[in-house]
Design a protein around this motif. Structure first.
Motif, PDB file in Angstrom:
ATOM      1  N   CYS A  92      11.986   0.891  -5.959  1.00 21.46           N
ATOM      2  CA  CYS A  92      11.308   2.183  -5.823  1.00 21.46           C
ATOM      3  C   CYS A  92      12.162   3.278  -5.189  1.00 21.46           C
ATOM      4  CB  CYS A  92      10.033   2.007  -5.011  1.00 21.46           C
ATOM      5  SG  CYS A  92      10.332   1.687  -3.259  1.00 21.46           S
TER       6      CYS A  92
ATOM      7  N   CYS B  90      11.295  -3.341   2.132  1.00 21.86           N
ATOM      8  CA  CYS B  90      11.191  -1.935   1.761  1.00 21.86           C
ATOM      9  C   CYS B  90       9.967  -1.353   2.447  1.00 21.86           C
ATOM     10  CB  CYS B  90      11.073  -1.785   0.250  1.00 21.86           C
ATOM     11  SG  CYS B  90      10.772  -0.089  -0.269  1.00 21.86           S
TER      12      CYS B  90
ATOM     13  N   SER C 167       8.450   1.274   1.783  1.00 21.46           N
ATOM     14  CA  SER C 167       7.541   1.956   0.850  1.00 21.46           C
ATOM     15  C   SER C 167       6.498   1.042   0.228  1.00 21.46           C
ATOM     16  CB  SER C 167       8.346   2.600  -0.277  1.00 21.46           C
ATOM     17  OG  SER C 167       9.182   3.601   0.232  1.00 21.46           O
ATOM     18  N   HIS C 168       6.880  -0.196  -0.109  1.00 22.68           N
ATOM     19  CA  HIS C 168       5.909  -1.018  -0.835  1.00 22.68           C
ATOM     20  C   HIS C 168       5.766  -2.454  -0.315  1.00 22.68           C
ATOM     21  CE1 HIS C 168       9.609  -2.088  -3.031  1.00 22.68           C
ATOM     22  NE2 HIS C 168       9.007  -3.231  -3.253  1.00 22.68           N
TER      23      HIS C 168
END
Length: 59
Positions: free
Chosen positions: A36, A53, A55-56
């Motif tokens: 991502c 990560c 973000s996710h």
């Protein structure tokens, strides 16, 4: 991890024959996530480093 080993054993894969994105061998703090583009973060748990990560993935 067991799934990765099972796939490799069934395919009789040698280390040099893995697809480039099959295993992430060189994750580093601050690098971009290949999925991502988010930031890879490093944290230590019981003396072992863990990379994820922000973000996710959750801790």
């Amino acid at each position: 991890m067991k799934w990765v080993f099972d796939i490799a054993i069934q395919a009789k894969v040698e280390e040099e024959n893995y697809p480039a994105n099959f295993l992430l061998l060189n994750r580093k703090d601050g690098e971009k996530c290949f999925l991502c583009g988010g930031r890879i973060k490093r944290e230590k748990y019981s003396g072992r480093s863990s990379y994820f990560c922000e973000s996710h993935q959750s801790k």
